[in-house]
Design an enzyme around this catalytic site. Structure first.
Site, PDB file in Angstrom:
ATOM      1  N   GLY A  76       0.770  -1.242   0.000  1.00 28.91           N
ATOM      2  CA  GLY A  76       0.000   0.000   0.000  1.00 28.91           C
ATOM      3  C   GLY A  76       0.798   1.287   0.000  1.00 28.91           C
ATOM      4  N   ASN A  97       1.359   3.107  -2.571  1.00 29.87           N
ATOM      5  CA  ASN A  97       0.605   4.054  -3.404  1.00 29.87           C
ATOM      6  C   ASN A  97      -0.614   4.599  -2.659  1.00 29.87           C
ATOM      7  OD1 ASN A  97       1.676   4.430  -6.279  1.00 29.87           O
ATOM      8  ND2 ASN A  97       1.942   2.243  -5.923  1.00 29.87           N
ATOM      9  N   LEU A 102      -4.541  -6.802  -7.108  1.00 34.19           N
ATOM     10  CA  LEU A 102      -4.117  -7.911  -7.958  1.00 34.19           C
ATOM     11  C   LEU A 102      -5.252  -8.777  -8.505  1.00 34.19           C
ATOM     12  CD1 LEU A 102      -0.820  -8.996  -6.158  1.00 34.19           C
ATOM     13  CD2 LEU A 102      -1.074  -7.728  -8.301  1.00 34.19           C
ATOM     14  N   ASN A 150      -5.964   2.855 -12.838  1.00 34.22           N
ATOM     15  CA  ASN A 150      -4.953   1.918 -12.323  1.00 34.22           C
ATOM     16  C   ASN A 150      -3.572   2.520 -12.539  1.00 34.22           C
ATOM     17  OD1 ASN A 150      -3.852  -0.657 -11.445  1.00 34.22           O
ATOM     18  ND2 ASN A 150      -3.353  -1.054 -13.587  1.00 34.22           N
ATOM     19  N   HIS A 161       0.301   1.413 -13.346  1.00 33.00           N
ATOM     20  CA  HIS A 161       1.115   0.283 -13.795  1.00 33.00           C
ATOM     21  C   HIS A 161       2.579   0.734 -13.845  1.00 33.00           C
ATOM     22  CE1 HIS A 161       2.085  -3.454 -15.774  1.00 33.00           C
ATOM     23  NE2 HIS A 161       2.855  -2.756 -16.597  1.00 33.00           N
ATOM     24  N   ASP A 175      -4.480  -3.678 -18.571  1.00 27.79           N
ATOM     25  CA  ASP A 175      -3.588  -2.541 -18.863  1.00 27.79           C
ATOM     26  C   ASP A 175      -3.893  -1.905 -20.221  1.00 27.79           C
ATOM     27  OD1 ASP A 175      -2.228  -2.972 -16.426  1.00 27.79           O
ATOM     28  OD2 ASP A 175      -0.866  -4.392 -17.369  1.00 27.79           O
ATOM     29  N   GLU A 197       5.504   6.691  -9.584  1.00 28.78           N
ATOM     30  CA  GLU A 197       4.175   6.240  -9.134  1.00 28.78           C
ATOM     31  C   GLU A 197       3.557   7.135  -8.063  1.00 28.78           C
ATOM     32  OE1 GLU A 197       3.629   2.014  -8.405  1.00 28.78           O
ATOM     33  OE2 GLU A 197       5.523   1.615  -9.398  1.00 28.78           O
TER      34      GLU A 197
HETATM   35  C1  GRF Z   1       3.040  -0.877  -7.633  1.00 27.41           C
HETATM   36  O1  GRF Z   1       4.262  -1.099  -8.279  1.00 27.41           O
HETATM   37  C2  GRF Z   1       1.981  -0.602  -8.653  1.00 27.41           C
HETATM   38  O2  GRF Z   1       2.426   0.070  -9.780  1.00 27.41           O
HETATM   39  C3  GRF Z   1       1.554  -1.983  -9.029  1.00 27.41           C
HETATM   40  O3  GRF Z   1       1.615  -2.727  -7.827  1.00 27.41           O
HETATM   41  C4  GRF Z   1       2.534  -2.125  -6.927  1.00 27.41           C
HETATM   42  C5  GRF Z   1       1.813  -1.841  -5.649  1.00 27.41           C
HETATM   43  O4  GRF Z   1       2.622  -1.390  -4.627  1.00 27.41           O
HETATM   44  N1  GRF Z   1       0.304  -1.970  -9.716  1.00 27.41           N
HETATM   45  P1  GRF Z   1       2.002  -0.778  -3.290  1.00 27.41           P
HETATM   46  O5  GRF Z   1       1.083  -1.838  -2.692  1.00 27.41           O
HETATM   47  O6  GRF Z   1       1.256   0.467  -3.644  1.00 27.41           O
HETATM   48  O7  GRF Z   1       3.178  -0.512  -2.398  1.00 27.41           O
END
Ligand code: GRF
Length: 203
Positions: A12, A14, A91, A108, A110, A151, A181
């Site tokens: 988490g 992000n 996921l 999303n 990526h 994607d 990100e």
């Molecule tokens: C990130 O690299 C994101 O781009 C991908 O999954 C990862 C998630 O990381 N879709 P986090 O759980 O946000 O640390």
């Protein structure tokens, strides 16, 4: 305000970037109202709790089928009045019912420059392993709309990140997060919230 749900499956970071921007007043009219995890016990759920955000686990396994999972997801999103869905390391694949319930309202992040190193099977470290194996010198991150193609939805924002000669998948993953990100996802979220708010004001 525009109500946001963030969907997670892991650490988490992000989600944390979104929470930090909201606390700094930089998420515009966006309000993170709900965190949904596809797995129990992940650190993203602790981050939600620390920030005082309601959270829940909806796992495909417990739902029994992909259809029930989609139904449950839509019913929770709708009953919480969610207007924008942000996938942040989520996921599980979303089915048609969810996508149709939120047209152009699911985004999303990526960790590559789409259309490179994306699609089925490209998640987590695998994306960065593939970039290193190919030998590209530049990678990055992409925020895009979610449609029925993995994607494959239209691109909202991208940012490039240079690959260093001694990069490993792990160092590259970290740099892509730090340099791209964590900046792009809150930025795209704020942009869309602005758009949604304008639409509501014009109604
Ligand atoms: C990130 O690299 C994101 O781009 C991908 O999954 C990862 C998630 O990381 N879709 P986090 O759980 O946000 O640390």
């Amino acid at each position: 305000m525009v109500k946001i749900a963030v969907l997670v499956s892991g650490g988490g970071t992000n989600l944390q970037a979104l929470i930090d921007r909201q606390q700094a007043g930089e998420l515009g009219c966006g309000q993170i109202s709900l965190v949904i995890s596809s797995r129990a016990g992940v650190y993203a759920l602790e981050r939600a709790e620390k920030a005082g955000i309601e959270s829940m686990v909806i796992s495909r396994k417990e739902c029994g089928s992909a259809e029930n999972f989609d139904k449950k997801l839509v019913s929770e999103l709708k009953s919480h009045g969610i207007e924008l869905v942000v996938l942040a390391g989520f996921l599980s694949i979303l089915g048609k019912e969810v996508i149709d319930a939120y047209p152009n309202r699911i985004i999303n992040i990526h960790p590559s420059l789409i259309p490179s190193f994306c699609g089925n099977g490209f998640y987590g470290l695998k994306v960065h392993e593939a970039a290193l194996e190919y030998g590209v010198k530049v990678t990055g991150a992409t925020v895009h709309f979610v449609n029925e193609v993995t994607d494959g939805g239209s691109i909202i924002l991208q940012k490039a990140v240079y690959i260093e000669p001694d990069d490993t998948p792990e160092t590259l993953q970290r740099r892509v997060m730090e340099q791209a990100e964590w900046e792009l996802l809150p930025k795209a979220t704020a942009m869309l919230c602005e758009e949604i708010q304008k639409e509501k004001d014009n109604k």
